[in-house]
Design a protein around this motif. Structure first.
Motif, PDB file in Angstrom:
ATOM      1  N   GLN A 188     114.441  70.763  34.869  1.00  0.00           N
ATOM      2  CA  GLN A 188     115.327  69.584  34.497  1.00  0.00           C
ATOM      3  C   GLN A 188     116.264  69.553  33.351  1.00  0.00           C
ATOM      4  O   GLN A 188     115.799  69.815  32.234  1.00  0.00           O
ATOM      5  CB  GLN A 188     114.492  68.381  34.242  1.00  0.00           C
ATOM      6  N   MET A 247     125.294  60.182  32.260  1.00  0.00           N
ATOM      7  CA  MET A 247     126.093  59.191  33.123  1.00  0.00           C
ATOM      8  C   MET A 247     127.260  58.825  32.909  1.00  0.00           C
ATOM      9  O   MET A 247     127.446  58.579  31.481  1.00  0.00           O
ATOM     10  CB  MET A 247     125.296  58.049  33.453  1.00  0.00           C
ATOM     11  N   THR A 290     124.535  56.364  38.468  1.00  0.00           N
ATOM     12  CA  THR A 290     123.110  56.208  38.215  1.00  0.00           C
ATOM     13  C   THR A 290     122.972  56.755  36.940  1.00  0.00           C
ATOM     14  O   THR A 290     123.764  57.132  36.126  1.00  0.00           O
ATOM     15  CB  THR A 290     122.555  57.166  39.415  1.00  0.00           C
ATOM     16  N   SER A 291     121.853  56.173  36.347  1.00  0.00           N
ATOM     17  CA  SER A 291     121.223  56.524  34.979  1.00  0.00           C
ATOM     18  C   SER A 291     119.807  56.745  34.928  1.00  0.00           C
ATOM     19  O   SER A 291     118.889  56.029  34.437  1.00  0.00           O
ATOM     20  CB  SER A 291     121.705  55.575  33.905  1.00  0.00           C
ATOM     21  N   TYR A 331     117.464  59.296  34.151  1.00  0.00           N
ATOM     22  CA  TYR A 331     116.512  59.700  33.181  1.00  0.00           C
ATOM     23  C   TYR A 331     117.191  59.443  31.684  1.00  0.00           C
ATOM     24  O   TYR A 331     116.576  59.755  30.825  1.00  0.00           O
ATOM     25  CB  TYR A 331     116.713  61.106  33.568  1.00  0.00           C
ATOM     26  N   SER A 334     119.464  52.823  30.309  1.00  0.00           N
ATOM     27  CA  SER A 334     120.911  52.538  30.035  1.00  0.00           C
ATOM     28  C   SER A 334     121.367  51.202  31.066  1.00  0.00           C
ATOM     29  O   SER A 334     120.336  50.980  31.811  1.00  0.00           O
ATOM     30  CB  SER A 334     121.896  53.509  30.140  1.00  0.00           C
TER      31      SER A 334
END
Lengths: 444, 444, 444
Positions: A369, A379, B130-131, B133, B136
């Motif tokens: 990751q 993002m 998308t967020s 991880y 937000s």
């Protein structure tokens, strides 16, 4: 300092001018395969790098060859009946056939003519001719000069000497972490010819100067040898050392404005072949040639009894440019800018060789990751990641102990520099470690 | 029924319409990498195939990753001072950044602006963001919507939840004659996006439905997983089972009108790579891409610790079409006809994998006399032979135990179907028998 | 005399005329896969080379096949009501379907029509048809002839016989230094068709005549066999001898004015494939085809149970020229000049096979000094060296026991003849000796 840092801080333009000045300094000297011209040239190159000057006596047998007598020349001319020098060594050392035996005679134009060499197709240029292994004498002149000679009686003088002496070559060894060597070789036997091969000599010398100051994985050996007989002599005297040569480059014709040419080693897939091809591809327009047993001293290094991984780097190709072996290859034919860029290209190739390593992904099952380590763009982020993400993914995916960084760079299309940078960062995060047996060494 | 018979009777148009209807049914659901949207989607897909739904608790460690908290959303909007929803999740689930944390606030446009995402180059489309991880929140809207927003005070609401729960994925296993498996995987985490990846999900589901009714040489495993974290989770939970996977396809973007794209596995020469390439070549215009460690879940299946023979089948390429990850990827972007043709192409690839076998010519010395068996066109005959004669000659010539039917099809240029048909007929006449050790299995 | 000397002295024009005369002599004979036509043809070819004529009884089993009954024909015609021969075997032996059973009948045009074969697209030409393995009868005629036939009662006569007899083929063995063989095969079963395959027969015969007078490294075996059944019969009767065949060529269609075509053996990289490709590349425009299991008798030699290194040399390709298997393939379609050039090309290919050897450079460390041996151009010399210098350098560089002369010729781009000449000269100076284990033999 490291090679990476040297490259990052390199000012090609300034360096190109220094290289050009060095070419200009050496240009007037009359070199040959032996004699004072070579000695004086090597002495001047000692200002750049710690060069050892070797002398090998005439008559020494070196494989199938014999070191020839030493040749020196002070003057040479053809005078007309009025005592005017119509051909004059003092104006250009190309005017006397290199290795001409001494001569002093008076003769008609008709008798002189078999000793005169011109280039009818290039009437302004003086050809460069040699007669190393056949005792002979002659003059080279432009076709225009020849056409202007009337029937007359001419005084002919070549004030040369040919006799026992020695062959001179320069050698510089820079020890590195490993005893494995990278060989850089150039020929030093041509008189006033700038591209072929003052360009190669000064770039080799400057490489030595700069590499001497760096930490080095490999040891480096620089050879400044007269063409053919010089490399043969070195090989004959250093046969056991040859197996330490893991990569090599013969440098010549690197000062003209043309695109780069890389000529592969006889092996065709040596690491140096792949490293040079990779670097030139990154640099843009270039040509890669298959090996052929003709050209410069790669002929000897790649003879079947040695078969060393030695390629050739040039711009203009051996024998393929009109100025080749003529007075057209002068100080106007070479320029500072391509000299600087050639130097930088050499460093880039050496950098690949120095840095090519094989790693093992420490998290080989699925991707690690990257985001939680700050290595993945957030993002909506528009600022570029500090490290190329695709390069990281490629390095992770192919680091299975079977692919070196150069393999990964070639397969991914990422530049080697970018690939290495990705590997460095991944290594810092513990995601890569170097493979126990490095596949970049297996092929040696 | 066999796969050959299924393919022969397939009505692509009708099937394409069924596939389209299924896409349309699933389109409104707001999916993410976890949550009720995925569960509801999988429940609806259970109408097509016997899907087991797995739940993996938040916080579970899966290799380098951790199953994230579960996210659900009920509503989300931006209201202007007059209380009008100027951005409304009920109109499009793309309007809320996927995995946004709950928010309820009033703020000026200036303060809101860092939470708003648009596509200036495509002013009519809403982007998909998308967020997962990074905690937000945000809204996605068209540039045109944004441009129309006056300076005002806005009410912002995201009625979502993010907390302990589970990751949901679907799995369907169809046992075959052999325990060796073919893997079909697709991602189920995108909200209202039709091509990426409702098209992949419904084709995978329909493949399962139809294959369940057939006799199968291979066992089949269908995965309906959220992208990245889902395939990683499955691999982490099923590591020992992975070695049974002999061929695999990741399905995505199969409903647009573009040509087919096949992306090779990391191995590059796996049987599935050759089967897919063969089939697409027969179908016409297409593109075959080398593996790269970017794209869909083949990234995980082809990570170096697994290196599975899994390729990717698509039409429009990941990230390469303007509608990608925007509201432009809607129900108008996908069509029944390409969905049907994509389904048929998948069946054709699976048919090659099912049927590829290696035979041994039982009459290897000279050709057998096909004429006396009625397999060769008679003199003057204009009616075509029941079996392609060239295909028979190729199968006989190359069936030496070293070439599988796919090898023969590729070398001969005959379609696999024709090649197999020839092998069947030759087998009926005793001229072929299957090799003891099948070379189509050796490479596994 | 050696093959090199034969080639050097060859007058292609004169030889081409001799070949043409031989084609013309054999043209009128009605050949088939059995019968007097083949016997008479082989008897006439015995004037050229020492041909043994073999007879194999009808009914003999040869692998999957059975030697058929022998067919002979004396006359055949269709007469109209006025007794005029409207179709007449005496005018062209193509008029009767080859292997027609005897018939003598009167019938209407309507009843006759199913027995009449024409080429509607080529209304002037008579097709060539056979019915070897199905008892049948028929006439071939031009479309124009057919169109001119009124409704009428016709008298039909085929005065043929079909019954126990034998299959006839010719074989010529020329022993060489080695028992290893080069096979030259051609088919002898076609009636009045000039290119397919009188051209192949006469070139094979002339090769035998000329090779018989030479010193030969290899033994040679020439086969003059009816197509398919003839080569199958020979293989069945000579199975143990087959392993001695190291190289082979099937000759057909060598008299037309088209470019050369070489069809590779099933192996694809056999020495004969590389030798033929090299020679044709030197000769200019040509085509090299991959193997396919269709064409001439290479189909049998390259069946998987034999897999012999036998390729096919042609000009016009099997089945790809309009005159193929029609009366258009007559004495105007073949010419002396291409026949002569085809003969020369065959000799050139055989010369490569005869001369391909692997050498070891006796001075492998650096280049030997060619100049002191007079092998290097002197300074300013404009006269060409007696030996190609580049070829010498290539032979020296690659003669490490791993590269045969053909390898060196292919890699260097030097013609094989030039490469061999360089090797001969280097051998005379002691710089080369033949390798103990010849790599040109390893692949066999």
């Amino acid at each position: 300092m490291t090679l990476v840092e040297l490259r990052a801080g390199l000012d090609e333009q300034t360096l190109g001018r220094e290289l050009y000045d060095c070419v200009a300094d050496l240009y007037p000297i009359c070199r040959s395969i032996t004699g004072e011209g070579v000695r004086e040239t090597l002495r001047r190159l000692q200002r750049q790098l710690p060069l050892t000057i070797h002398e090998v006596p005439s008559g020494t047998e070196v494989f199938d060859w014999t070191v020839p007598p030493e040749w020196n020349i002070r003057d040479g001319y053809v005078k007309n009946a009025r005592g005017e020098r119509v051909v004059d060594f003092q104006r250009s050392n190309l005017h006397v056939v290199n290795y001409s035996v001494p001569v002093r005679a008076r003769m008609s134009l008709e008798d002189l003519r078999p000793h005169l060499f011109t280039l009818p197709d290039r009437p302004e240029w003086i050809p460069y001719r040699t007669s190393y292994y056949t005792e002979s004498w002659g003059f080279c002149l432009s076709q225009r000069q020849l056409d202007a000679l009337p029937d007359d009686e001419y005084e002919v003088c070549i004030d040369s000497s040919l006799g026992p002496g020695s062959l001179t070559y320069g050698e510089c060894y820079l020890a590195g972490e490993s005893a494995d060597e990278i060989l850089i070789s150039c020929h030093v036997c041509h008189p006033s010819l700038a591209n072929d091969n003052l360009s190669g000599m000064v770039i080799a010398a400057f490489l030595g100067r700069h590499l001497a100051a760096l930490s080095r994985r490999y040891s480096y050996r620089f050879l400044f040898v007269p063409g053919t007989i010089g490399s043969i002599t070195w090989l004959a005297r250093n046969e056991p050392a040859v197996e330490r040569i893991k990569h090599g480059l013969v440098l010549a014709c690197l000062g003209d404005a043309g695109r780069f040419t890389y000529k592969k080693s006889r092996r065709g897939d040596a690491t140096v072949d792949r490293a040079a091809t990779h670097v030139l591809r990154q640099l843009g327009d270039h040509e890669v040639l298959e090996f052929s047993p003709y050209g410069y001293d790669e002929r000897q290094f790649c003879s079947p009894g040695f078969n060393l991984p030695v390629g050739g780097l040039s711009r203009a190709q051996h024998g393929r440019f009109p100025e080749y072996h003529t007075s057209g290859d002068d100080l106007n034919f070479v320029e500072a800018s391509p000299l600087g860029a050639s130097f930088a290209a050499c460093l880039a190739i050496l950098d690949v060789l120095e840095s090519d390593r094989t790693y093992v992904n420490q998290n080989p099952k699925c991707e690690p990751q990257l985001g939680k380590r700050g290595l993945y763009h957030p993002m909506g982020g528009t600022s570029p990641s500090p490290v190329n993400e695709m390069a990281m993914l490629w390095v992770l995916n192919l680091s299975d102990g079977q692919h070196s960084l150069l393999d990964i760079a070639d397969r991914s299309g990422c530049a080697f520099d970018i690939t290495r940078q990705a590997a460095v960062v991944l290594g810092e995060f513990g995601l890569l470690r170097e493979a126990a047996q490095r596949c970049d060494e297996r092929e040696r």
